[in-house]
Scaffold this motif. Structure first.
Motif, PDB file in Angstrom:
ATOM      1  N   UNK A 165     -60.152  18.837  43.898  1.00  0.00           N
ATOM      2  CA  UNK A 165     -60.324  20.147  43.058  1.00  0.00           C
ATOM      3  C   UNK A 165     -59.220  20.792  42.418  1.00  0.00           C
ATOM      4  N   UNK A 166     -58.356  21.153  43.073  1.00  0.00           N
ATOM      5  CA  UNK A 166     -57.009  21.027  42.890  1.00  0.00           C
ATOM      6  C   UNK A 166     -56.171  20.234  41.809  1.00  0.00           C
ATOM      7  N   UNK A 167     -56.028  18.869  42.368  1.00  0.00           N
ATOM      8  CA  UNK A 167     -55.859  18.193  40.924  1.00  0.00           C
ATOM      9  C   UNK A 167     -56.693  17.973  39.602  1.00  0.00           C
ATOM     10  N   UNK A 168     -58.132  18.255  40.119  1.00  0.00           N
ATOM     11  CA  UNK A 168     -58.480  18.004  38.463  1.00  0.00           C
ATOM     12  C   UNK A 168     -58.210  19.806  37.932  1.00  0.00           C
ATOM     13  N   UNK A 169     -57.492  20.526  38.378  1.00  0.00           N
ATOM     14  CA  UNK A 169     -57.475  21.500  38.037  1.00  0.00           C
ATOM     15  C   UNK A 169     -56.033  21.833  36.988  1.00  0.00           C
ATOM     16  N   UNK A 170     -55.117  20.587  37.729  1.00  0.00           N
ATOM     17  CA  UNK A 170     -53.938  20.080  37.004  1.00  0.00           C
ATOM     18  C   UNK A 170     -54.242  19.227  36.287  1.00  0.00           C
ATOM     19  N   UNK A 171     -55.200  18.188  36.435  1.00  0.00           N
ATOM     20  CA  UNK A 171     -54.864  17.294  35.256  1.00  0.00           C
ATOM     21  C   UNK A 171     -56.375  17.592  33.936  1.00  0.00           C
ATOM     22  N   UNK A 172     -57.129  18.715  34.320  1.00  0.00           N
ATOM     23  CA  UNK A 172     -57.936  18.798  33.107  1.00  0.00           C
ATOM     24  C   UNK A 172     -57.584  19.079  31.597  1.00  0.00           C
ATOM     25  N   UNK A 173     -57.081  19.119  31.713  1.00  0.00           N
ATOM     26  CA  UNK A 173     -55.830  19.363  29.932  1.00  0.00           C
ATOM     27  C   UNK A 173     -56.278  18.412  29.675  1.00  0.00           C
ATOM     28  N   UNK A 174     -55.914  16.954  30.282  1.00  0.00           N
ATOM     29  CA  UNK A 174     -55.001  15.377  30.004  1.00  0.00           C
ATOM     30  C   UNK A 174     -57.302  14.735  29.977  1.00  0.00           C
ATOM     31  N   UNK A 175     -57.950  15.685  29.963  1.00  0.00           N
ATOM     32  CA  UNK A 175     -59.285  14.976  30.030  1.00  0.00           C
ATOM     33  C   UNK A 175     -60.555  15.055  28.688  1.00  0.00           C
ATOM     34  N   UNK A 176     -61.338  14.488  27.951  1.00  0.00           N
ATOM     35  CA  UNK A 176     -61.868  14.847  27.818  1.00  0.00           C
ATOM     36  C   UNK A 176     -63.891  15.383  28.385  1.00  0.00           C
ATOM     37  N   UNK A 276     -56.003   9.670  40.733  1.00  0.00           N
ATOM     38  CA  UNK A 276     -55.645  11.238  40.582  1.00  0.00           C
ATOM     39  C   UNK A 276     -53.961  11.291  40.951  1.00  0.00           C
ATOM     40  N   UNK A 277     -54.094  10.751  41.657  1.00  0.00           N
ATOM     41  CA  UNK A 277     -52.624  11.449  42.328  1.00  0.00           C
ATOM     42  C   UNK A 277     -51.688  10.215  41.501  1.00  0.00           C
ATOM     43  N   UNK A 278     -51.839   8.963  41.406  1.00  0.00           N
ATOM     44  CA  UNK A 278     -51.146   8.294  40.746  1.00  0.00           C
ATOM     45  C   UNK A 278     -51.454   9.096  39.062  1.00  0.00           C
ATOM     46  N   UNK A 279     -52.296   9.313  38.586  1.00  0.00           N
ATOM     47  CA  UNK A 279     -52.699   9.757  37.024  1.00  0.00           C
ATOM     48  C   UNK A 279     -51.002  11.521  37.056  1.00  0.00           C
ATOM     49  N   UNK A 280     -50.670  12.779  38.884  1.00  0.00           N
ATOM     50  CA  UNK A 280     -50.453  13.371  38.215  1.00  0.00           C
ATOM     51  C   UNK A 280     -49.342  12.808  38.528  1.00  0.00           C
ATOM     52  N   UNK A 281     -48.314  11.608  38.992  1.00  0.00           N
ATOM     53  CA  UNK A 281     -47.034  11.287  39.284  1.00  0.00           C
ATOM     54  C   UNK A 281     -46.859  10.619  37.580  1.00  0.00           C
ATOM     55  N   UNK A 282     -47.171  10.019  37.266  1.00  0.00           N
ATOM     56  CA  UNK A 282     -47.227   9.078  36.231  1.00  0.00           C
ATOM     57  C   UNK A 282     -47.706  10.457  34.747  1.00  0.00           C
ATOM     58  N   UNK A 283     -47.821  11.140  34.818  1.00  0.00           N
ATOM     59  CA  UNK A 283     -48.046  12.603  33.646  1.00  0.00           C
ATOM     60  C   UNK A 283     -46.263  13.214  34.293  1.00  0.00           C
ATOM     61  N   UNK A 284     -45.967  13.401  35.691  1.00  0.00           N
ATOM     62  CA  UNK A 284     -44.287  13.524  35.671  1.00  0.00           C
ATOM     63  C   UNK A 284     -43.489  13.166  35.382  1.00  0.00           C
TER      64      UNK A 284
END
Length: 310
Positions: A165-176, A276-284
């Motif tokens: 749920x924390x990951x989702x809050x960080x990824x939210x602006x990357x999603x439709x 979700x973790x991989x996605x966060x790393x990819x953004x970084x």
């Protein structure tokens, strides 16, 4: 400054030092070219002469993982039905680079990118058979050779649900909006009831970055075995949700063997948690291709067969 992300390195290694270490410790390779392939969370990877792969730890905890691979991977010889890297060259740390490193046989293939469902589905039985054989490896032998016990606390569903749920809050602006809604709905319905233990010897980190495919898109090898452990089978079985399309999952589980619904619940959760973790790393890292693959993996894991053709 302390590392802020789990994938941030404690140190790195230059191409020049990697080549120097390989040539000096393994002179038989000194006529081979050394090419940087990239890095994951734990290691920087080099291809040597197109025949061998060398991995150099980039985080302190990866040193133990290299030792584990060196001890346990040779014991899998003859057991597994898919190619995997076999340790061949055991390197030692020096004043230029402080850690041991390891050279392996090179497993041919490429990372799965933009595969069609039909291509993915052809690997269902292969993956089921591979995991059935891997999970048959004696747990006691794994323990005696240093395999950790549930080191990722895989069965702690409440803690992972909170993290997602924390990951989702960080990824939210990357999603439709529909993608955010699908994940939010999944979290709402995800039961945190305890799961019965089902301990096996496992790969421990079986997601799309550790799977190779051939030119036809079929699985051709499994790499990055540093997280081998004794733990719940669901950690590896998550590949049935993350890699395979919904219609291929029946063949996957039929080939693997009987799996209860709680195990499937935990497997699907891990098939969403890891990308979700991989996605966060990819953004970084600014890696748009990897981010897109992680995003697609989550969507596939969320989809059930009855909704697949809608």
């Amino acid at each position: 400054m302390a590392n802020k992300n789990v994938w941030d390195p404690d140190w790195d290694i230059s191409d020049e030092i990697a080549q120097q270490l390989i040539y000096s410790q393994f002179p038989q390779l000194s006529s081979h070219t050394v090419q940087r392939l990239g890095h994951g969370w734990d290691n920087t990877v080099f291809l040597v002469g197109g025949k061998y792969v060398f991995r150099f730890p980039r985080r302190g905890l990866a040193v133990d993982l290299i030792h584990l691979e060196g001890k346990l991977l040779p014991k899998l010889d003859g057991l597994l039905t898919l190619p995997y890297p076999k340790p061949l060259f055991y390197g030692k740390g020096t004043s230029e680079y402080p850690c041991p490193f390891l050279g392996y046989s090179y497993v041919k293939g490429s990372f799965p990118q933009k595969l069609a469902d039909e291509q993915r589905a052809r690997s269902a039985k292969k993956l089921g058979q591979f995991l059935r054989r891997l999970h048959s490896f004696p747990v006691q032998i794994a323990r005696e050779n240093g395999a950790p016990e549930d080191h990722r606390k895989l069965m702690d569903i409440p803690a992972r649900k909170e993290k997602m749920q924390v990951f989702l809050s960080r990824l939210g602006n990357q999603m439709e909006e529909r993608e955010r809604a699908a994940l939010a709905d999944y979290f709402k319905q995800l039961s945190t009831d305890p799961v019965r233990e089902r301990n096996v010897f496992s790969h421990g980190d079986l997601h799309f970055k550790n799977v190779l495919v051939d030119e036809q898109g079929e699985v051709s090898g499994i790499i990055d075995w540093g997280d081998m452990s004794v733990g719940h089978a669901a950690g590896d079985l998550s590949i049935g949700y993350s890699f395979l399309p919904p219609r291929a999952r029946h063949a996957f589980f039929a080939e693997y063997g009987e799996v209860d619904e709680d195990t499937k619940r935990l497997a699907r959760m891990m098939a969403i948690y890891i990308p979700m973790l991989v996605w966060l790393q990819a953004i970084d890292d600014g890696d748009k291709r990897l981010a897109q693959e992680a995003k697609g993996t989550i969507a596939r894991a969320l989809t059930d067969e009855e909704f697949h053709d809608r």
